[in-house]
Scaffold this active site. Structure first.
Site, PDB file in Angstrom:
ATOM      1  N   TYR A  37      19.531 -21.802 -25.724  1.00  0.00           N
ATOM      2  CA  TYR A  37      20.375 -23.005 -25.612  1.00  0.00           C
ATOM      3  C   TYR A  37      19.578 -24.274 -25.885  1.00  0.00           C
ATOM      4  O   TYR A  37      19.990 -25.372 -25.510  1.00  0.00           O
ATOM      5  CB  TYR A  37      21.026 -23.062 -24.217  1.00  0.00           C
ATOM      6  CG  TYR A  37      21.966 -21.906 -24.004  1.00  0.00           C
ATOM      7  CD1 TYR A  37      23.311 -22.010 -24.346  1.00  0.00           C
ATOM      8  CD2 TYR A  37      21.492 -20.693 -23.522  1.00  0.00           C
ATOM      9  CE1 TYR A  37      24.157 -20.937 -24.198  1.00  0.00           C
ATOM     10  CE2 TYR A  37      22.331 -19.601 -23.382  1.00  0.00           C
ATOM     11  CZ  TYR A  37      23.662 -19.733 -23.715  1.00  0.00           C
ATOM     12  OH  TYR A  37      24.505 -18.659 -23.582  1.00  0.00           O
ATOM     13  N   SER A  38      18.440 -24.113 -26.559  1.00  0.00           N
ATOM     14  CA  SER A  38      17.523 -25.241 -26.731  1.00  0.00           C
ATOM     15  C   SER A  38      18.047 -26.289 -27.727  1.00  0.00           C
ATOM     16  O   SER A  38      18.290 -25.977 -28.899  1.00  0.00           O
ATOM     17  CB  SER A  38      16.177 -24.691 -27.218  1.00  0.00           C
ATOM     18  OG  SER A  38      15.413 -25.703 -27.808  1.00  0.00           O
ATOM     19  N   ASN A  39      18.160 -27.517 -27.254  1.00  0.00           N
ATOM     20  CA  ASN A  39      18.537 -28.609 -28.159  1.00  0.00           C
ATOM     21  C   ASN A  39      17.458 -28.819 -29.211  1.00  0.00           C
ATOM     22  O   ASN A  39      17.739 -29.233 -30.334  1.00  0.00           O
ATOM     23  CB  ASN A  39      18.705 -29.919 -27.373  1.00  0.00           C
ATOM     24  CG  ASN A  39      19.892 -29.855 -26.436  1.00  0.00           C
ATOM     25  OD1 ASN A  39      20.942 -29.345 -26.803  1.00  0.00           O
ATOM     26  ND2 ASN A  39      19.725 -30.369 -25.225  1.00  0.00           N
ATOM     27  N   ILE A  67      15.610 -26.507 -30.653  1.00  0.00           N
ATOM     28  CA  ILE A  67      15.783 -25.516 -31.731  1.00  0.00           C
ATOM     29  C   ILE A  67      16.861 -26.017 -32.698  1.00  0.00           C
ATOM     30  O   ILE A  67      16.678 -26.030 -33.920  1.00  0.00           O
ATOM     31  CB  ILE A  67      16.161 -24.129 -31.137  1.00  0.00           C
ATOM     32  CG1 ILE A  67      14.938 -23.470 -30.487  1.00  0.00           C
ATOM     33  CG2 ILE A  67      16.786 -23.188 -32.171  1.00  0.00           C
ATOM     34  CD1 ILE A  67      13.865 -22.983 -31.452  1.00  0.00           C
TER      35      ILE A  67
END
Ligand SMILES: Cc1ncc(COP(=O)(O)O)c(C=O)c1O
Length: 303
Positions: free
Chosen positions: A56-58, A60
């Site tokens: 859920y990494s912004n 990435i």
């Protein structure tokens, strides 16, 4: 400026710095953190951006979008090898990153922990010599330098602020701001940690802030502190309190918050307000650091 009877009663002024509006695709702190990395990668003739993150990494999502926009390939090392053969279970973040051309490699949680070890980094660089390696969250010295623009904007747009509140993941955004803001002893930057109490970040934060030739620890008026939530919320967990904060803030100010960073930051602010932590005439800036890309598929418990 955010107008509310609650703020009038407390005799404070509250502003939101809408940094979520700073770039159409690489929102908020992500743009500041990535821009000098992109520049260095180009200068060093690297053709790929390689980085790390959770599903859920912004960061990435932002790196994949930046790579596509600025002519790089991209590679993401993702925490959780259970996702390797189950693309139908990928988050919106992973699907979009993949659509933006990011090659995804899934690591077991044990292997993922090795990512910051020098040995691992060295091997990775040897395996991918054309890659510019960016740490998790995009947090490196170039990211700190990139936050200068935001600090300058804040200094110019609202010079007499007393409290600036931001969400903290790795601590790089808070550090970059503290380092570059023209602060006086009446001003404090407050960080709402999204991962535990944030205490484990102090070494990194102090290093990033002190990494300045004219910084003298004892004499520097640059104040910062963590603003901890009354009831700590596990990273990524979306509690009814967080949902309520999002709903109420949207209803009152027509501003959308993400549940993992900015809603937690706003909740921290309201808790501190209810405890009268802000003296009359305080001028408080809430920093909207973006992160709205993930809203689409976040469920009540993404982990
Ligand atoms: C929207 C948003 N706000 C704040 C943060 C925290 O930034 P930092 O890791 O620099 O502390 C992040 C982290 O990546 C984020 O995605």
């Amino acid at each position: 400026m955010l107008k509310s009877p609650l703020f009038e009663d407390a005799n404070i002024e509250v502003f939101m710095k809408r940094d979520d509006l700073n770039h159409p695709e690489i929102q908020g702190n992500k743009w500041h953190k990535l821009k000098f990395n992109l520049e260095q990668a180009k200068l060093q003739n690297k053709t790929t951006l390689l980085t790390f993150g959770g599903a859920y990494s912004n960061h990435i999502a932002a790196t994949a979008a930046a790579a596509k926009l600025y002519g790089f390939s991209s590679m993401g090392f993702i925490r959780g090898d259970e996702l390797q053969n189950t693309p139908s279970k990928w988050s919106h973040t992973l699907k979009t990153a993949h659509l933006n051309g990011m090659q995804l490699h899934f690591l077991s949680r044990t292997d993922y922990r090795l990512k910051s070890q020098l040995n691992f980094q060295h091997q990775l660089q040897q395996s991918y010599p054309d890659a510019w390696i960016i740490p998790e969250g995009g947090s490196n010295d170039l990211a700190i330098a990139g936050l200068q623009t935001l600090a300058t904007e804040i200094d110019q747009q609202c010079p007499n602020w007393t409290h600036l509140i931001t969400a903290v993941g790795t601590g790089a955004t808070l550090s970059g701001l503290v380092r570059h803001l023209k602060m006086n002893s009446a001003q404090t930057v407050l960080g709402v940690a999204t991962l535990g109490s944030g205490d484990f970040l102090k070494t990194d934060i102090c290093r990033w802030i002190q990494n300045d030739n004219d910084w003298v620890a004892e004499k520097n008026p640059k104040n910062w502190a963590f603003l901890n939530l009354e009831n700590p919320i596990r990273y990524g967990k979306i509690t009814p309190e967080i949902e309520l904060t999002q709903q109420q803030f949207r209803a009152e100010f027509d501003i959308v918050l993400d549940p993992i960073y900015t809603a937690k930051m706003v909740l921290g602010f309201y808790e501190a307000l209810s405890k009268n932590r802000f003296p009359p005439n305080s001028k408080i800036i809430l920093l909207h650091t973006g992160g709205l890309q993930g809203l689409q598929t976040l469920t009540s418990d993404p982990f």
